[in-house]
Design a protein around this motif. Sequence first.
Motif, PDB file in Angstrom:
ATOM      1  N   ALA A 406       3.339   5.260  17.963  1.00  0.00           N
ATOM      2  CA  ALA A 406       2.987   3.845  17.955  1.00  0.00           C
ATOM      3  C   ALA A 406       2.325   3.480  16.630  1.00  0.00           C
ATOM      4  N   VAL A 407       2.782   2.401  16.033  1.00  0.00           N
ATOM      5  CA  VAL A 407       2.239   1.940  14.754  1.00  0.00           C
ATOM      6  C   VAL A 407       1.769   0.503  14.932  1.00  0.00           C
ATOM      7  N   ASP A 408       0.565   0.228  14.471  1.00  0.00           N
ATOM      8  CA  ASP A 408       0.007  -1.107  14.560  1.00  0.00           C
ATOM      9  C   ASP A 408       0.343  -1.842  13.259  1.00  0.00           C
ATOM     10  N   VAL A 409       1.168  -2.865  13.361  1.00  0.00           N
ATOM     11  CA  VAL A 409       1.581  -3.573  12.149  1.00  0.00           C
ATOM     12  C   VAL A 409       0.617  -4.710  11.855  1.00  0.00           C
ATOM     13  N   LYS A 410       0.197  -4.799  10.619  1.00  0.00           N
ATOM     14  CA  LYS A 410      -0.679  -5.897  10.225  1.00  0.00           C
ATOM     15  C   LYS A 410      -0.022  -6.625   9.057  1.00  0.00           C
ATOM     16  N   ILE A 411       0.216  -7.927   9.257  1.00  0.00           N
ATOM     17  CA  ILE A 411       0.791  -8.719   8.170  1.00  0.00           C
ATOM     18  C   ILE A 411      -0.363  -9.188   7.295  1.00  0.00           C
ATOM     19  N   VAL A 412      -0.281  -8.875   6.011  1.00  0.00           N
ATOM     20  CA  VAL A 412      -1.397  -9.194   5.122  1.00  0.00           C
ATOM     21  C   VAL A 412      -0.976 -10.227   4.080  1.00  0.00           C
ATOM     22  N   GLU A 413      -1.987 -10.789   3.421  1.00  0.00           N
ATOM     23  CA  GLU A 413      -1.716 -11.774   2.374  1.00  0.00           C
ATOM     24  C   GLU A 413      -1.027 -11.095   1.197  1.00  0.00           C
ATOM     25  N   PRO A 414      -0.277 -11.854   0.396  1.00  0.00           N
ATOM     26  CA  PRO A 414       0.401 -11.222  -0.735  1.00  0.00           C
ATOM     27  C   PRO A 414      -0.592 -10.599  -1.704  1.00  0.00           C
ATOM     28  N   LYS A 415      -0.136  -9.593  -2.401  1.00  0.00           N
ATOM     29  CA  LYS A 415      -0.905  -8.934  -3.463  1.00  0.00           C
ATOM     30  C   LYS A 415      -2.135  -8.198  -2.929  1.00  0.00           C
ATOM     31  N   THR A 416      -2.272  -8.086  -1.599  1.00  0.00           N
ATOM     32  CA  THR A 416      -3.375  -7.264  -1.105  1.00  0.00           C
ATOM     33  C   THR A 416      -3.010  -5.807  -1.256  1.00  0.00           C
ATOM     34  N   ILE A 417      -1.692  -5.545  -1.202  1.00  0.00           N
ATOM     35  CA  ILE A 417      -1.244  -4.178  -1.381  1.00  0.00           C
ATOM     36  C   ILE A 417      -1.050  -3.950  -2.865  1.00  0.00           C
ATOM     37  N   GLU A 418      -1.743  -2.949  -3.350  1.00  0.00           N
ATOM     38  CA  GLU A 418      -1.758  -2.683  -4.779  1.00  0.00           C
ATOM     39  C   GLU A 418      -0.356  -2.386  -5.313  1.00  0.00           C
ATOM     40  N   ARG A 419       0.036  -3.079  -6.367  1.00  0.00           N
ATOM     41  CA  ARG A 419       1.293  -2.764  -7.025  1.00  0.00           C
ATOM     42  C   ARG A 419       1.047  -1.577  -7.940  1.00  0.00           C
ATOM     43  N   SER A 420       2.100  -0.814  -8.167  1.00  0.00           N
ATOM     44  CA  SER A 420       1.846   0.420  -8.894  1.00  0.00           C
ATOM     45  C   SER A 420       2.404   0.387 -10.296  1.00  0.00           C
ATOM     46  N   MET A 421       1.753   1.077 -11.180  1.00  0.00           N
ATOM     47  CA  MET A 421       2.247   1.309 -12.533  1.00  0.00           C
ATOM     48  C   MET A 421       2.928   2.671 -12.559  1.00  0.00           C
ATOM     49  N   GLY A 422       2.433   3.589 -11.801  1.00  0.00           N
ATOM     50  CA  GLY A 422       3.022   4.918 -11.765  1.00  0.00           C
ATOM     51  C   GLY A 422       3.434   5.226 -10.349  1.00  0.00           C
ATOM     52  N   LYS A 423       2.852   6.271  -9.769  1.00  0.00           N
ATOM     53  CA  LYS A 423       3.184   6.596  -8.391  1.00  0.00           C
ATOM     54  C   LYS A 423       2.446   5.647  -7.443  1.00  0.00           C
ATOM     55  N   ALA A 424       3.154   5.057  -6.504  1.00  0.00           N
ATOM     56  CA  ALA A 424       2.539   4.131  -5.569  1.00  0.00           C
ATOM     57  C   ALA A 424       1.721   4.894  -4.533  1.00  0.00           C
ATOM     58  N   LYS A 425       0.543   4.376  -4.234  1.00  0.00           N
ATOM     59  CA  LYS A 425      -0.265   5.009  -3.191  1.00  0.00           C
ATOM     60  C   LYS A 425       0.092   4.360  -1.864  1.00  0.00           C
ATOM     61  N   ARG A 426       0.939   5.029  -1.112  1.00  0.00           N
ATOM     62  CA  ARG A 426       1.483   4.473   0.116  1.00  0.00           C
ATOM     63  C   ARG A 426       0.678   4.851   1.343  1.00  0.00           C
ATOM     64  N   VAL A 427      -0.023   5.944   1.271  1.00  0.00           N
ATOM     65  CA  VAL A 427      -0.711   6.439   2.459  1.00  0.00           C
ATOM     66  C   VAL A 427      -2.196   6.566   2.160  1.00  0.00           C
ATOM     67  N   ILE A 428      -3.004   5.949   3.020  1.00  0.00           N
ATOM     68  CA  ILE A 428      -4.442   6.138   2.907  1.00  0.00           C
ATOM     69  C   ILE A 428      -4.887   6.826   4.192  1.00  0.00           C
ATOM     70  N   ASP A 429      -5.274   8.069   4.053  1.00  0.00           N
ATOM     71  CA  ASP A 429      -5.635   8.848   5.235  1.00  0.00           C
ATOM     72  C   ASP A 429      -7.150   8.887   5.352  1.00  0.00           C
ATOM     73  N   LYS A 430      -7.675   8.106   6.303  1.00  0.00           N
ATOM     74  CA  LYS A 430      -9.131   8.063   6.486  1.00  0.00           C
ATOM     75  C   LYS A 430      -9.553   8.897   7.690  1.00  0.00           C
ATOM     76  N   ARG A 431      -8.619   9.687   8.208  1.00  0.00           N
ATOM     77  CA  ARG A 431      -8.960  10.486   9.383  1.00  0.00           C
ATOM     78  C   ARG A 431     -10.026  11.500   8.996  1.00  0.00           C
ATOM     79  N   GLY A 432     -11.028  11.624   9.849  1.00  0.00           N
ATOM     80  CA  GLY A 432     -12.089  12.576   9.565  1.00  0.00           C
ATOM     81  C   GLY A 432     -13.184  11.988   8.699  1.00  0.00           C
ATOM     82  N   GLU A 433     -12.969  10.761   8.185  1.00  0.00           N
ATOM     83  CA  GLU A 433     -14.011  10.162   7.350  1.00  0.00           C
ATOM     84  C   GLU A 433     -15.134   9.561   8.172  1.00  0.00           C
ATOM     85  N   GLN A 434     -14.768   9.030   9.352  1.00  0.00           N
ATOM     86  CA  GLN A 434     -15.795   8.378  10.167  1.00  0.00           C
ATOM     87  C   GLN A 434     -16.676   9.413  10.855  1.00  0.00           C
ATOM     88  N   ALA A 435     -17.899   9.030  11.075  1.00  0.00           N
ATOM     89  CA  ALA A 435     -18.830   9.954  11.723  1.00  0.00           C
ATOM     90  C   ALA A 435     -18.435  10.109  13.190  1.00  0.00           C
TER      91      ALA A 435
END
Lengths: 435, 140
Positions: A406-435
């Motif tokens: 299951a994936v929760d889709v969130k429609i965001v405003e334009p340009k909130t997703i960083e455009r890339s100059m080199g390799k695009a950062k597609r995945v932000i893994d915050k698992r394990g970051e929260q206390a």
Amino acid sequence: MYYQPDIETMSREELSKLQLERMKWSLSQAYENVDFFKRSFDGAGVTPDDLESLEDLAKFPFIVKQDMRDAYPYDLFAVPMKEVARIHASSGTTGQATVVGHTARDLENWGDCFARGIAMVGGSDESTLQVSYGYGLFTGGLGAHAGGEAMGCTVIPTSSGNTKRQVQFLADCGTDILACTPSYALYIADTAIEMGYDPAKDFKISGVICGAEPASENMRQEISDKLGVQYCDVYGLSEIMGPGVAMECAERGGLHIAEDQFYCEIVDPDTGEVLPEGEWGELVITTLTRECTPLIRYRTRDVTRIVSEPCACGRTHRKIDRLRGRTDDMLIIRGVNVFPSQIEQVITAFPEVATQYQIILTNKGPLDHVELHVETEPDYPIDTVRKLEDLKRRLEAELKANLQVAVDVKIVEPKTIERSMGKAKRVIDKRGEQA
Amino acid sequence: MILQLTVFLQNEKGTLSRLTRTIADAGINMHAMFLADTAEFGIARIFCDAPEKVAQMLTDAGFRAAVTPVNAVHVPNEPGGLARLLDFCNSADINIEYAYCFKVGDDTAIDVFKVENENIDEALRQAGFRIAEPEDIYAF
């Protein structure tokens, strides 16, 4: 049509003979000059003399990324420093950087490998090649540059960044072929369109050579359509050489491996067993000609398969299929293996949604939670809540059907997703970051 | 038909103020604003001067903005003003997507609504309703 016809269309029999001869040389080059290989071969009870056929390579131990980090900086070099013409290094974002050395001959071979791809997109010594990969320790810029020089192209070394200037060069300098990452190619195309051009009509460009990050079929199509070009997928990795290890011809359906320079095996990523031809698994590469940093059975972590059916283009070198992902980029979400490329494939099947996206992984209690950020295309009607929520639901249903997660889709405003100059950062893994 | 400015916003702290600040800094006067919200995003619907110019300006500034044609009708500011209009829509099988109203002076109100089939001005006129013109609401 071909850059090195005698090599690229060599009979399979001749090619295997050449590979075996070169493999024997490469094993000796490694064993006799690099302590790591001496120790690892001895540990496995093998010497280069045990190689009588190409299949015998399976008796030899692997080398992995960590071995290369441990050898930092020069412990894997098989030649004296005075013969080392250049070094490249991986970004080291996931640990110690890995340094790879090249002799003048190694660099020449590299240029030849990449030049074969320039011919695959119809390039010749009359072509103008714009290199919008970053120049520097990253192998993209200088690798493509070497290919352009080997072919005899006019090379424009724009490097990455300053996108409006990139567009200006495309418009003014008659660029025929653009080499850069796929996300940057798309960004350049979009920037040109924003600047009021129709690149497919207004620009001379007829080919792109894109690599260094995954791109779905739909993203490739979007790049081809917007720029009006033939798309050539290039595979390479800095540990082995850089871009040019395998390149895609106009027939598509896979990337021709430079088999006179590299020997490829597909292994089971868990057991290391060599898999039968045609099965998906981890790509393992052995260099056949590299003098400075010979690598025997390097585990690339890239997941693909070998395509051995004859190609209509006439090249006899076998192909690797488009990468499915990396064994270590593979996301394990609620116990299910998911490749970002699968998510991208779903998104790009929705014309209402822009191809820029980001996956955010968090823990919600004990469970993994996947949030996918997407933007709507500029002409998608934003006026009704119902339509936006319907789009979100359809996207979620399609993702669930394709990924089994299951994936929760969130429609965001334009340009909130960083455009890339080199390799695009597609995945932000915050698992394990929260206390 | 009246052109309404529509802006997609994430439902997050600060997004609405960023929008109104951008409009204000461009020297644009707003006449009415209504916000539809969901848990994750909101849609700001705005009557302002020069809506098409403002939509382009907001797009350039990185917003997802567009103009949407909507229906606007003058009704008397008295009990039943809106109900009569909606009774008519119902009997004429006109399905309303969303609607909002605001008062103009003491005696009249403007009812704004969006329907699937946009071209109902003539039907409204024939039924005796007074259609609001763009110049009743905003400058160009």
